[in-house]
Design an enzyme around this catalytic site. Structure first.
Site, PDB file in Angstrom:
ATOM      1  N   LYS A  13       2.454  80.425 121.534  1.00  7.72           N
ATOM      2  CA  LYS A  13       3.715  80.958 122.085  1.00  7.72           C
ATOM      3  C   LYS A  13       4.932  80.396 121.344  1.00  7.72           C
ATOM      4  O   LYS A  13       5.813  81.134 120.931  1.00  7.72           O
ATOM      5  CB  LYS A  13       3.841  80.610 123.582  1.00  7.72           C
ATOM      6  CG  LYS A  13       2.701  81.109 124.441  1.00  7.72           C
ATOM      7  CD  LYS A  13       2.883  80.718 125.905  1.00  7.72           C
ATOM      8  CE  LYS A  13       2.853  79.230 126.160  1.00  7.72           C
ATOM      9  NZ  LYS A  13       1.561  78.572 125.895  1.00  7.72           N
ATOM     10  N   ARG A  88       5.734  80.783 134.860  1.00  7.14           N
ATOM     11  CA  ARG A  88       4.346  80.303 134.887  1.00  7.14           C
ATOM     12  C   ARG A  88       3.720  80.432 136.248  1.00  7.14           C
ATOM     13  O   ARG A  88       2.559  80.082 136.407  1.00  7.14           O
ATOM     14  CB  ARG A  88       4.335  78.807 134.530  1.00  7.14           C
ATOM     15  CG  ARG A  88       4.236  78.539 133.063  1.00  7.14           C
ATOM     16  CD  ARG A  88       4.454  77.056 132.918  1.00  7.14           C
ATOM     17  NE  ARG A  88       3.516  76.468 132.033  1.00  7.14           N
ATOM     18  CZ  ARG A  88       3.790  76.196 130.757  1.00  7.14           C
ATOM     19  NH1 ARG A  88       4.950  76.493 130.248  1.00  7.14           N
ATOM     20  NH2 ARG A  88       2.882  75.633 130.010  1.00  7.14           N
ATOM     21  N   ARG A 127      -2.161  69.435 116.478  1.00  7.85           N
ATOM     22  CA  ARG A 127      -0.737  69.809 116.473  1.00  7.85           C
ATOM     23  C   ARG A 127       0.120  68.568 116.250  1.00  7.85           C
ATOM     24  O   ARG A 127      -0.158  67.492 116.758  1.00  7.85           O
ATOM     25  CB  ARG A 127      -0.343  70.423 117.819  1.00  7.85           C
ATOM     26  CG  ARG A 127       1.175  70.572 117.952  1.00  7.85           C
ATOM     27  CD  ARG A 127       1.599  71.479 119.063  1.00  7.85           C
ATOM     28  NE  ARG A 127       1.165  71.061 120.378  1.00  7.85           N
ATOM     29  CZ  ARG A 127       1.304  71.805 121.463  1.00  7.85           C
ATOM     30  NH1 ARG A 127       1.866  72.997 121.377  1.00  7.85           N
ATOM     31  NH2 ARG A 127       0.894  71.384 122.631  1.00  7.85           N
ATOM     32  N   ARG A 160       1.908  65.155 121.062  1.00  8.65           N
ATOM     33  CA  ARG A 160       2.391  65.219 122.441  1.00  8.65           C
ATOM     34  C   ARG A 160       1.422  64.491 123.378  1.00  8.65           C
ATOM     35  O   ARG A 160       0.220  64.653 123.254  1.00  8.65           O
ATOM     36  CB  ARG A 160       2.536  66.684 122.886  1.00  8.65           C
ATOM     37  CG  ARG A 160       3.856  67.279 122.447  1.00  8.65           C
ATOM     38  CD  ARG A 160       4.029  68.734 122.732  1.00  8.65           C
ATOM     39  NE  ARG A 160       3.469  69.254 123.960  1.00  8.65           N
ATOM     40  CZ  ARG A 160       3.543  70.533 124.311  1.00  8.65           C
ATOM     41  NH1 ARG A 160       4.187  71.401 123.539  1.00  8.65           N
ATOM     42  NH2 ARG A 160       3.009  70.956 125.431  1.00  8.65           N
ATOM     43  N   ARG A 171      -4.447  71.462 131.975  1.00 15.78           N
ATOM     44  CA  ARG A 171      -3.454  72.525 131.717  1.00 15.78           C
ATOM     45  C   ARG A 171      -4.130  73.892 131.709  1.00 15.78           C
ATOM     46  O   ARG A 171      -3.567  74.875 132.185  1.00 15.78           O
ATOM     47  CB  ARG A 171      -2.732  72.248 130.385  1.00 15.78           C
ATOM     48  CG  ARG A 171      -1.731  71.108 130.507  1.00 15.78           C
ATOM     49  CD  ARG A 171      -1.424  70.472 129.163  1.00 15.78           C
ATOM     50  NE  ARG A 171      -0.772  71.369 128.234  1.00 15.78           N
ATOM     51  CZ  ARG A 171      -0.769  71.191 126.912  1.00 15.78           C
ATOM     52  NH1 ARG A 171      -1.390  70.156 126.368  1.00 15.78           N
ATOM     53  NH2 ARG A 171      -0.141  72.038 126.149  1.00 15.78           N
TER      54      ARG A 171
HETATM   55  P1  AP5 Z   1       1.954  76.358 119.646  1.00 12.11           P
HETATM   56  O1  AP5 Z   1       2.764  77.453 119.092  1.00 12.11           O
HETATM   57  O2  AP5 Z   1       2.589  75.008 119.787  1.00 12.11           O
HETATM   58  O3  AP5 Z   1       1.267  76.812 121.038  1.00 12.11           O
HETATM   59  P2  AP5 Z   1       1.910  77.039 122.466  1.00 12.11           P
HETATM   60  O4  AP5 Z   1       1.264  78.237 123.063  1.00 12.11           O
HETATM   61  O5  AP5 Z   1       3.405  77.020 122.407  1.00 12.11           O
HETATM   62  O6  AP5 Z   1       1.330  75.744 123.171  1.00 12.11           O
HETATM   63  P3  AP5 Z   1       2.000  74.712 124.165  1.00 12.11           P
HETATM   64  O7  AP5 Z   1       1.001  73.570 124.287  1.00 12.11           O
HETATM   65  O8  AP5 Z   1       3.386  74.314 123.745  1.00 12.11           O
HETATM   66  O9  AP5 Z   1       2.037  75.506 125.460  1.00 12.11           O
HETATM   67  P4  AP5 Z   1       2.148  74.980 126.857  1.00 12.11           P
HETATM   68  O10 AP5 Z   1       2.460  76.205 127.606  1.00 12.11           O
HETATM   69  O11 AP5 Z   1       0.985  74.199 127.345  1.00 12.11           O
HETATM   70  O12 AP5 Z   1       3.300  73.856 126.745  1.00 12.11           O
HETATM   71  P5  AP5 Z   1       4.860  73.853 127.119  1.00 12.11           P
HETATM   72  O13 AP5 Z   1       5.557  73.058 126.088  1.00 12.11           O
HETATM   73  O14 AP5 Z   1       5.340  75.224 127.419  1.00 12.11           O
HETATM   74  O15 AP5 Z   1       0.615  76.221 118.755  1.00 12.11           O
HETATM   75  C1  AP5 Z   1      -0.337  75.202 119.002  1.00 12.11           C
HETATM   76  C2  AP5 Z   1      -0.888  74.671 117.664  1.00 12.11           C
HETATM   77  O16 AP5 Z   1      -1.615  75.720 117.004  1.00 12.11           O
HETATM   78  C3  AP5 Z   1       0.198  74.243 116.665  1.00 12.11           C
HETATM   79  O17 AP5 Z   1      -0.278  73.141 115.942  1.00 12.11           O
HETATM   80  C4  AP5 Z   1       0.388  75.461 115.736  1.00 12.11           C
HETATM   81  O18 AP5 Z   1       0.819  75.096 114.442  1.00 12.11           O
HETATM   82  C5  AP5 Z   1      -1.046  76.035 115.732  1.00 12.11           C
HETATM   83  N1  AP5 Z   1      -1.080  77.492 115.609  1.00 12.11           N
HETATM   84  C6  AP5 Z   1      -0.283  78.389 116.264  1.00 12.11           C
HETATM   85  N2  AP5 Z   1      -0.640  79.651 115.942  1.00 12.11           N
HETATM   86  C7  AP5 Z   1      -1.700  79.540 115.105  1.00 12.11           C
HETATM   87  C8  AP5 Z   1      -2.520  80.512 114.425  1.00 12.11           C
HETATM   88  N3  AP5 Z   1      -2.315  81.836 114.584  1.00 12.11           N
HETATM   89  N4  AP5 Z   1      -3.511  80.060 113.643  1.00 12.11           N
HETATM   90  C9  AP5 Z   1      -3.734  78.727 113.489  1.00 12.11           C
HETATM   91  N5  AP5 Z   1      -2.996  77.764 114.082  1.00 12.11           N
HETATM   92  C10 AP5 Z   1      -1.986  78.165 114.877  1.00 12.11           C
HETATM   93  O19 AP5 Z   1       4.830  73.065 128.500  1.00 12.11           O
HETATM   94  C11 AP5 Z   1       4.488  71.696 128.545  1.00 12.11           C
HETATM   95  C12 AP5 Z   1       4.580  71.189 129.975  1.00 12.11           C
HETATM   96  O20 AP5 Z   1       5.950  71.336 130.474  1.00 12.11           O
HETATM   97  C13 AP5 Z   1       3.719  71.937 131.016  1.00 12.11           C
HETATM   98  O21 AP5 Z   1       2.389  71.463 131.047  1.00 12.11           O
HETATM   99  C14 AP5 Z   1       4.490  71.629 132.311  1.00 12.11           C
HETATM  100  O22 AP5 Z   1       4.269  70.311 132.741  1.00 12.11           O
HETATM  101  C15 AP5 Z   1       5.944  71.729 131.857  1.00 12.11           C
HETATM  102  N6  AP5 Z   1       6.472  73.097 131.954  1.00 12.11           N
HETATM  103  C16 AP5 Z   1       6.897  73.889 130.931  1.00 12.11           C
HETATM  104  N7  AP5 Z   1       7.312  75.078 131.387  1.00 12.11           N
HETATM  105  C17 AP5 Z   1       7.130  75.064 132.735  1.00 12.11           C
HETATM  106  C18 AP5 Z   1       7.347  76.018 133.767  1.00 12.11           C
HETATM  107  N8  AP5 Z   1       7.827  77.253 133.491  1.00 12.11           N
HETATM  108  N9  AP5 Z   1       7.050  75.665 135.037  1.00 12.11           N
HETATM  109  C19 AP5 Z   1       6.564  74.435 135.334  1.00 12.11           C
HETATM  110  N10 AP5 Z   1       6.323  73.479 134.414  1.00 12.11           N
HETATM  111  C20 AP5 Z   1       6.615  73.794 133.118  1.00 12.11           C
END
Ligand code: AP5
Length: 216
Positions: A13, A88, A127, A160, A171
């Site tokens: 994402k 979410r 990552r 992270r 998660r």
């Molecule tokens: P990346 O693009 O970083 O993936 P992502 O889907 O953004 O993964 P996240 O772990 O950031 O998602 P998340 O939803 O768990 O975390 P968030 O920060 O939102 O890609 C991942 C890896 O793969 C990278 O190394 C990249 O280079 C690689 N990659 C990408 N595409 C690729 C491809 N096509 N081929 C090969 N490699 C590839 O949330 C974190 C925490 O914050 C949550 O757990 C929660 O505690 C809190 N939080 C955030 N939002 C909310 C909300 N709305 N409500 C409540 N709590 C929230």
């Protein structure tokens, strides 16, 4: 364009939202990045969010909705935005609909990036992120030019705390229980598009642009 990106942790994402943001010149709004920034700044929100974020649990809906309501009032969101990691829960999705109704707007598209959960551990385990500018790397598929250093701002790349195997499992479970029902929620609104997330980064971006419609 008002777009939401849904998908499992590690589905891509953030990577895809950043590329689309540059292409369409609309902001990428990542609740994860905003919460991590609040934690780094030591704000009251950051202090409340820390135990949730670091353990891989969802931050309470009212805190996240307040954060988004304030962010969407920023003038740079008037032309459109990409919400990355929000909503979410169904409560957050309803809250977002309510905020948009007040401004006479609505979402144009919700992109669900689909990925086999087997791939996630590798993606997240390898990552590396820049805590300064938010750029995201991978030790194999998107390597920085100099090991451990951000290409974009020179920041020191970090792992992270929520990318540990047990927290990744939590998660994923939370995604299935709380976030997966949004697929049906947005399908009923006829704005959901599913995109395969297992191709290389450029191919996934092309599929997303096609799903957004002609000229995007
Ligand atoms: P990346 O693009 O970083 O993936 P992502 O889907 O953004 O993964 P996240 O772990 O950031 O998602 P998340 O939803 O768990 O975390 P968030 O920060 O939102 O890609 C991942 C890896 O793969 C990278 O190394 C990249 O280079 C690689 N990659 C990408 N595409 C690729 C491809 N096509 N081929 C090969 N490699 C590839 O949330 C974190 C925490 O914050 C949550 O757990 C929660 O505690 C809190 N939080 C955030 N939002 C909310 C909300 N709305 N409500 C409540 N709590 C929230």
């Amino acid at each position: 364009m008002r777009v939401v990106f849904l998908g499992l942790p590690g589905a891509g994402k953030g990577t895809q939202a950043r590329l689309l943001s540059e292409a369409l010149e609309i902001p990428q709004i990542s609740t994860g990045d905003m919460l991590r920034q609040a934690m780094a700044d030591g704000t009251s929100l950051g202090k409340q969010a820390r135990e949730y974020v670091e353990s891989g649990r969802l931050v309470p809906d009212d805190l996240v909705l307040g954060l988004i309501a304030e962010r969407l009032r920023n003038p740079d969101a008037a032309r459109g935005f990409i919400l990355d990691g929000f909503p979410r829960t169904e409560e957050q999705a309803k809250g977002l609909d309510g905020l948009l109704v007040k401004t006479g707007t609505r979402l144009d598209r919700v992109i669900l990036i689909e990925l086999d959960p087997v791939v996630l551990a590798d993606r997240l385990g390898k990552r590396r992120s820049c805590p300064v500018c938010g750029a995201v790397y991978h030790l194999e598929s998107r390597r920085p030019e100099h090991t451990g250093v951000c290409d974009e701002c020179g920041g020191q790349l970090v792992e992270r705390p929520d990318d540990q195997p047990e927290r990744i499992r939590r998660r994923v479970e939370i995604f299935k229980a709380e976030t997966a029902p949004l697929e049906a929620y947005y399908d009923r609104q006829h704005i959901l598009a599913r995109v395969a997330g297992d191709g290389d980064i450029a191919d996934v971006q092309s599929a997303i642009r096609s799903a957004l419609g002609p000229g995007k």
